[in-house]
Design an enzyme around this catalytic site. Structure first.
Site, mmCIF file in Angstrom:
data_model
loop_
_atom_site.group_PDB
_atom_site.id
_atom_site.type_symbol
_atom_site.label_atom_id
_atom_site.label_comp_id
_atom_site.label_asym_id
_atom_site.label_seq_id
_atom_site.Cartn_x
_atom_site.Cartn_y
_atom_site.Cartn_z
ATOM 1 N N HIS A 61 40.228 -57.698 39.628
ATOM 2 C CA HIS A 61 39.975 -58.067 38.280
ATOM 3 C C HIS A 61 38.499 -58.241 38.035
ATOM 4 O O HIS A 61 37.735 -58.411 39.069
ATOM 5 C CB HIS A 61 40.736 -59.266 37.581
ATOM 6 C CG HIS A 61 40.284 -60.424 38.392
ATOM 7 N ND1 HIS A 61 39.125 -61.253 38.178
ATOM 8 C CD2 HIS A 61 41.034 -61.107 39.332
ATOM 9 C CE1 HIS A 61 38.868 -62.302 38.781
ATOM 10 N NE2 HIS A 61 39.989 -62.249 39.581
ATOM 11 N N CYS A 77 42.176 -63.426 44.926
ATOM 12 C CA CYS A 77 42.063 -62.135 44.140
ATOM 13 C C CYS A 77 40.689 -61.379 44.510
ATOM 14 O O CYS A 77 39.850 -62.062 45.183
ATOM 15 C CB CYS A 77 41.990 -62.383 42.575
ATOM 16 S SG CYS A 77 43.555 -62.977 41.917
#
Length: 177
Positions: A61, A77
């Site tokens: 992201h 992440c």
């Protein structure tokens, strides 16, 4: 880790885990919301790629802050620069393969001849990976005798383990007389 892109999410909503909310409260004394809608206060940025790995909680992201890009500061992440995730988001499709490389040392010679190294500290002291210890790496598999390498920079990066992609080309400066 090998997986695929499970879904593409423009303008993602961030839902901090219970543990993240507890950690934030312990550190800052303030509550995190249950969810953070898309917008300038959302740490996921404008785009997210959900990975199919495990229970599908891992994302590639963007971010609303520059801190932590390329570093091990998230809950697993991969955080990217906003422009980079926008480019990637436009290029990939759901179902495409993703390979996360967990090697503390990465070296490359690019098609244009430039050479780079990226050195991270291991995630854990007993981490196993496909990388050899720095002093045992066989650079001959990538570089030739004709390659001009700044070995001082290589040694520095192996010592500092900053996780940055660093050009290791040796440039000879010639003074005009």
């Amino acid at each position: 880790m090998e997986t695929t892109i499970f879904s593409k999410i423009p303008n993602p909503t961030w839902t901090p885990t219970k543990q993240s909310r507890e950690d934030h409260f312990a550190e800052h004394g303030t509550e995190l919301p249950q969810t953070v809608p898309a917008g300038k206060n959302n740490p996921l940025g404008e785009y997210a790629l959900r990975l199919a790995y495990g229970n599908r909680t891992y994302l590639i992201h963007g971010t609303n802050k520059n801190f932590g890009i390329g570093m091990r500061v998230s809950a697993g992440c991969v955080r990217m620069n906003p422009d980079d995730i926008a480019w990637l988001f436009a290029k990939v499709k759901s179902g495409e393969s993703v390979k996360v490389i967990n090697d503390p040392i990465k070296i490359t010679k690019e098609p244009n001849g430039e050479k780079y190294i990226e050195v991270h500290s291991p995630l854990t002291p007993d981490e196993t990976s496909n990388s050899e210890p720095a002093e045992e790496l066989n650079y001959d598999t990538i570089f030739t005798n004709n390659d001009m390498i700044d070995w001082d920079i290589v040694a520095q990066e192996q010592e500092l383990q900053r996780g940055l992609v660093i050009n290791i080309d040796l440039y000879e400066w010639v003074e005009n007389m």
